[in-house]
Scaffold this motif. Structure first.
Motif, PDB file in Angstrom:
ATOM      1  N   THR A 161       0.860  -1.188   0.000  1.00 30.93           N
ATOM      2  CA  THR A 161       0.000   0.000   0.000  1.00 30.93           C
ATOM      3  C   THR A 161       0.893   1.233   0.000  1.00 30.93           C
ATOM      4  OG1 THR A 161      -1.659  -1.180   1.306  1.00 30.93           O
ATOM      5  CG2 THR A 161      -1.837   1.229   1.200  1.00 30.93           C
ATOM      6  N   VAL A 208       2.402   4.904   0.422  1.00 25.69           N
ATOM      7  CA  VAL A 208       2.160   5.928   1.431  1.00 25.69           C
ATOM      8  C   VAL A 208       1.461   7.121   0.800  1.00 25.69           C
ATOM      9  CG1 VAL A 208       3.274   7.490   3.075  1.00 25.69           C
ATOM     10  CG2 VAL A 208       4.141   5.157   2.769  1.00 25.69           C
ATOM     11  N   GLN A 209       1.867   7.454  -0.411  1.00 22.87           N
ATOM     12  CA  GLN A 209       1.264   8.608  -1.066  1.00 22.87           C
ATOM     13  C   GLN A 209      -0.178   8.307  -1.466  1.00 22.87           C
ATOM     14  OE1 GLN A 209       4.050   7.085  -2.084  1.00 22.87           O
ATOM     15  NE2 GLN A 209       5.698   8.532  -2.513  1.00 22.87           N
ATOM     16  N   ASP A 210      -0.874   9.354  -1.783  1.00 16.50           N
ATOM     17  CA  ASP A 210      -2.268   9.222  -2.227  1.00 16.50           C
ATOM     18  C   ASP A 210      -2.267   8.773  -3.687  1.00 16.50           C
ATOM     19  OD1 ASP A 210      -4.961   9.293  -2.454  1.00 16.50           O
ATOM     20  OD2 ASP A 210      -5.087  11.470  -2.723  1.00 16.50           O
ATOM     21  N   ALA A 211      -1.950   7.494  -3.876  1.00 17.09           N
ATOM     22  CA  ALA A 211      -1.861   6.948  -5.229  1.00 17.09           C
ATOM     23  C   ALA A 211      -2.109   5.454  -5.172  1.00 17.09           C
ATOM     24  CB  ALA A 211      -0.484   7.240  -5.841  1.00 17.09           C
ATOM     25  N   GLN A 212      -2.361   4.889  -6.328  1.00 15.92           N
ATOM     26  CA  GLN A 212      -2.578   3.454  -6.438  1.00 15.92           C
ATOM     27  C   GLN A 212      -1.340   2.787  -7.013  1.00 15.92           C
ATOM     28  OE1 GLN A 212      -6.092   2.799  -8.757  1.00 15.92           O
ATOM     29  NE2 GLN A 212      -7.487   3.260  -7.068  1.00 15.92           N
ATOM     30  N   ASP A 228      11.302  10.451   3.647  1.00 22.55           N
ATOM     31  CA  ASP A 228      10.094  10.645   2.855  1.00 22.55           C
ATOM     32  C   ASP A 228      10.279  11.895   2.013  1.00 22.55           C
ATOM     33  OD1 ASP A 228       8.333   8.506   4.005  1.00 22.55           O
ATOM     34  OD2 ASP A 228       8.782   9.644   5.834  1.00 22.55           O
ATOM     35  N   ARG A 271      10.076   9.074  -3.514  1.00 23.65           N
ATOM     36  CA  ARG A 271       9.790   9.150  -4.945  1.00 23.65           C
ATOM     37  C   ARG A 271      11.103   9.220  -5.709  1.00 23.65           C
ATOM     38  NH1 ARG A 271       6.336  14.044  -7.442  1.00 23.65           N
ATOM     39  NH2 ARG A 271       8.387  15.049  -7.313  1.00 23.65           N
ATOM     40  N   LYS A 276      -1.485   7.771 -10.768  1.00 22.66           N
ATOM     41  CA  LYS A 276      -2.162   8.924 -10.155  1.00 22.66           C
ATOM     42  C   LYS A 276      -3.192   9.497 -11.109  1.00 22.66           C
ATOM     43  CE  LYS A 276       1.029  10.647  -6.684  1.00 22.66           C
ATOM     44  NZ  LYS A 276       1.684  11.847  -6.131  1.00 22.66           N
TER      45      LYS A 276
END
Length: 827
Positions: A196, A198-202, A704, A572, A226
């Motif tokens: 899963t 951490v960022q708001d992404a799949q 991060d 990233r 994204k």
């Protein structure tokens, strides 16, 4: 100034099908290839083909290859989610792993112990089950035959090739279901982790995954999706896997024990398959004839089949219908053939039950009982997910299966005895009706024999009844179609145990004193000591229950260990525009671990190949640290000496280069495949020592955030490269290298042609000269490389022409201690 190159081209070969992946064996001069047809091919250094295997299903490709660290097993991952482990001796599939999605990456790492410590099983003893358990008998490869001369499957005790495994090794596999899977020794699952971000992404795909050799951390490079953005984002996630490193000895014991159980389960399933194929529908023909005879009796309204046979037994006189049935339908010859078929089939099944089925089921029960005891030690094994109750359920299922094997043995004994008596009596009757004199030894029947046949007729012929006696339109075909579910003739009782359905005629246990005692003793009702008798279940049904119970018990540690992985950092890496279609030139990502410097390296490009830059990222694996640092590398102008037609060197040329491929050579060196800028795009094979990059040049990266946003130091290493080789007259696509074997293979851009190199040719030639002086090598050993570690004496049994390895001949006294084993290429 560059030193004189030590690269040596060994050969240049064509391949018939486009190559996609290449990987050298870590121990032997073997290279594994996969092609666009989904085939896996194994070649020697001399390019002799060892074997080729087709894909497991149609229209699948190989997406990843990985060698077991000892080089004896090759793993191939496919787009269908399967991972097949192939024995390099004969391409036999040792294990098939099923993942819930396409296999996207694989790596196989052996644990490295702390410096100065040697491997030892202490504080535990090695498994000594072989001392107490009978040895498994080889199975015939030709199912259903137990005659002499048939080929048999050898080495059934070590079907998974685990007996020589010492240090723990792990196979990591990422799949399209966004999960990371770990398998100890490539066989036993010890970690399933849903990733899963951490960022708001799949998560879109796992591109690479690597575990440090000390088992402290796992690092993986993932691709994120994204929304509808026209970009591909790549990140690196690091997980703490301290549970693995703190319990590696317990994991080793657990994995080897479960691997042994998996071997036994495969042997068990193969035995039942042979039993099913040894059993024939031998009595179906007689059943159909009896049903037809019964239908004719019903139409005429005269007596019943059972009464006709009983009158024949008591008075010796058959009815006209029964006489016609015996002489014209059953016949003397037909009865002989039927009796011979029954005896042969039952004898084969009986041998399989006694010699194979009972032995292997009791062995499984022994190993599960071991695991049950281990699970009670929570601090060592229970913490890994070994659940005592789950294992007890598996033990109970296996216990019921063992009881069923005894039951089927008794049924076979009774059936053989019943049929012999019944057919002997019927054979004498047919001979007398034919006015022939029966043999004297068959014509004598005692009162006991008569009672026995009468009981057989009652048990087998009195079942036939029709609920709809008044329906005249019922046909014999309808009776035959439904005779399994309706009451009817069922002379054969063994075949019902080999079907996935309840027994139609379960043996009666109501008069069994032990069963009566259990029913009357309430204290024994729920005890784990006694195994329940599944009276109505078939052998195959209990096999399904057994397999499910064992899978439920042994799969729990993978979930528990996987859930213990804690995300330490998420960074990233880079972002690139999306590509249209299936482009072959993707960003290059390569991960490897270095036990020497206790670092896990990630090497990648931030653009599609060929690339101007290479990023080297290293993470410390000690002390639970999330420390990470990176440096950027440019190649600039690499000086090259050109050679004219007369063989003399001309002046140096300076050309700019871009990176085409990168690979891990050894813990101190990266191998690079560069291409010169220009129309020719001439490739250059380069060795990059990591020592040329000073520690001070690395820049720390926060736990991060984005590495792309960090100002990294950029090093132009063009003039520092001292070991390089210009590859004229070719355009390169990719390459594969091996530091342990000192070899490289470069694939042409057409993917139909390769060049093979020795990366340290001068040193190899010196080693060969020294070996020739001691008599260890011959001129035929053109490969010339020493295996060094690992005993491959068990791999010498392949027929000539397919042999992969061969142990060097020598004095018998020192044969076990030889370490200088040579990979012998064909003459």
């Amino acid at each position: 100034m560059p030193e004189e190159t030590v690269f040596k081209q060994v050969d240049e070969k064509h391949v018939s099908v486009e190559v996609e992946l290449m990987l050298w064996s870590p121990k032997f001069d073997l290279v594994a290839l996969s092609n666009v047809q989904g085939e896996v091919v194994l070649h020697r250094l001399s390019w002799q083909k060892v074997w080729l295997v087709a894909p497991p299903v149609e229209d699948v490709r190989v997406t990843a290859l990985a060698w077991r660290p000892d080089g004896k097993v090759l793993a191939a991952g496919y787009t269908c989610g399967k991972i097949n482990l192939y024995d390099i001796e004969n391409s036999e599939i040792l294990t098939t792993l099923e993942l819930p999605g396409e296999v996207t990456c694989m790596s196989w790492i052996t644990q490295s112990l702390p410096e100065g410590s040697a491997w030892s099983p202490d504080p535990y003893d090695d498994d000594n089950a072989a001392v107490y358990l009978p040895k498994l008998q080889p199975l015939n490869k030709s199912y259903g035959t137990l005659t002499k001369g048939t080929s048999v499957e050898e080495n059934v005790e070590d079907r998974k090739k685990l007996n020589d495994q010492k240090e723990l090794n792990l196979l990591l596999a990422g799949c399209g279901a966004k999960e990371l899977h770990m398998f100890a020794y490539g066989v036993y699952p010890i970690g399933d982790k849903v990733i899963t971000p951490v960022q708001d992404a799949q998560l879109k795909q796992i591109h690479s995954a690597e575990i440090s050799q000390d088992l402290h951390m796992v690092s993986m490079v993932i691709e994120l999706a994204k929304g509808d953005t026209q970009e591909q984002e790549f990140s690196i996630m690091t997980f703490d896997t301290r549970l693995l490193s703190s319990r590696y000895q317990e994991l080793r014991i657990l994995a080897l024990k479960c691997g042994q159980i998996a071997t036994l389960m495969g042997y068990l399933q193969q035995t039942i398959q042979q039993m099913s194929e040894a059993w024939e529908d031998i009595l179906m023909e007689m059943d159909s004839k009896l049903l037809k005879f019964a239908g004719e009796k019903r139409k005429t309204g005269t007596s019943t089949v059972s009464n006709d046979f009983l009158e024949l037994l008591m008075f010796g006189t058959p009815s006209p219908e029964l006489q016609a049935f015996l002489l014209h339908e059953l016949t003397e010859k037909g009865l002989k053939n039927l009796g011979h078929s029954i005896e042969t089939s039952y004898s084969n099944i009986q041998k399989l039950v006694v010699q194979h089925l009972q032995v292997v089921s009791q062995a499984i029960l022994y190993h599960l009982s071991d695991l049950r005891g281990m699970s009670a030690w929570y601090e060592k094994f229970g913490v890994l997910g070994m659940h005592t109750q789950k294992i007890q359920e598996a033990v109970t299922a296996v216990g019921s299966f063992v009881l069923k094997t005894s039951e089927i043995q008794q049924v076979i004994d009774n059936s053989i005895k019943n049929f012999k008596a019944f057919f002997r009596w019927l054979y004498v009757v047919i001979l007398r009706l034919s006015n022939e004199k029966p043999p004297a030894e068959l014509s004598k029947m005692t009162q006991h024999d008569i009672n026995f046949v009468a009981e057989f007729l009652r048990d087998n012929f009195a079942h036939f009844t029709l609920d709809n006696q008044d329906e005249d339109d019922i046909s014999i075909a309808d009776l035959m179609e439904d005779h399994n579910s309706k009451s009817g003739f069922k002379l054969e009782k063994v075949g019902q145990y080999l079907k996935r359905e309840d027994l139609h005629y379960p043996p009666s246990v109501s008069s069994n004193p032990w069963i009566q005692f259990q029913k009357g003793c309430f204290h024994l009702k729920d005890t784990d000591i006694l195994y329940p008798v599944q009276n109505t279940k078939s052998l195959v049904q209990l096999l399904d229950i057994l397999l499910e119970a064992i899978h439920s018990a042994l799969s729990r540690p993978s979930m528990v260990i996987g859930s213990s992985f804690e995300c330490l950092s998420s960074r990233r890496l880079f972002t690139i525009p999306k590509q249209n279609g299936d482009c072959d030139l993707k960003p290059k990502i390569c991960q490897f671990t270095s036990n020497e410097c206790q670092c896990l390296y990630t090497v990648y490009t931030m653009e599609r190949l060929p690339s101007e830059d290479l990023i080297i990222l290293r993470q410390s694996t000690t002390g639970g640290s999330v420390h990470c640092e990176a440096v950027a590398v440019k190649f600039g102008e690499i000086p090259q000496r050109s050679v004219n037609t007369s063989g003399q060197e001309d002046q140096e040329r300076f050309c700019k280069h871009r990176l085409q491929d990168v690979g891990f050579y050894d813990e101190r060196t990266l191998s690079l495949l560069l291409v010169e800028e220009g129309d020719d795009e001439t490739p250059v094979l380069v060795q990059l020592p990591l020592a040329v990059i000073a520690d001070s040049m690395y820049t720390s990266v926060p736990p991060d955030g984005s590495i792309q946003g960090v100002s990294l130091n950029v090093i132009d290493i063009g003039e520092k490269l001292e070991n390089c080789q210009r590859l004229d007259n070719m355009k390169a696509h990719s390459f594969s290298v091996s530091g342990t074997r000192k070899t490289a293979i470069v694939l042409f851009s057409s993917k139909r042609r390769v060049r093979i190199f020795l990366m340290d040719a001068e040193e190899e030639e010196e080693d060969e000269d020294e070996a020739d002086e001691t008599g260890d090598l011959t001129e035929a050993d053109i490969s010339g490389a020493q295996v060094g570690e690992g005993d491959i004496s068990d791999m010498s049994g392949i027929p000539e022409g397919n042999s992969v390895m061969q142990v060097e001949e020598g004095d018998s006294e020192g044969q076990e201690d030889k370490e200088n084993l040579n990979f012998l290429s064909p003459s």
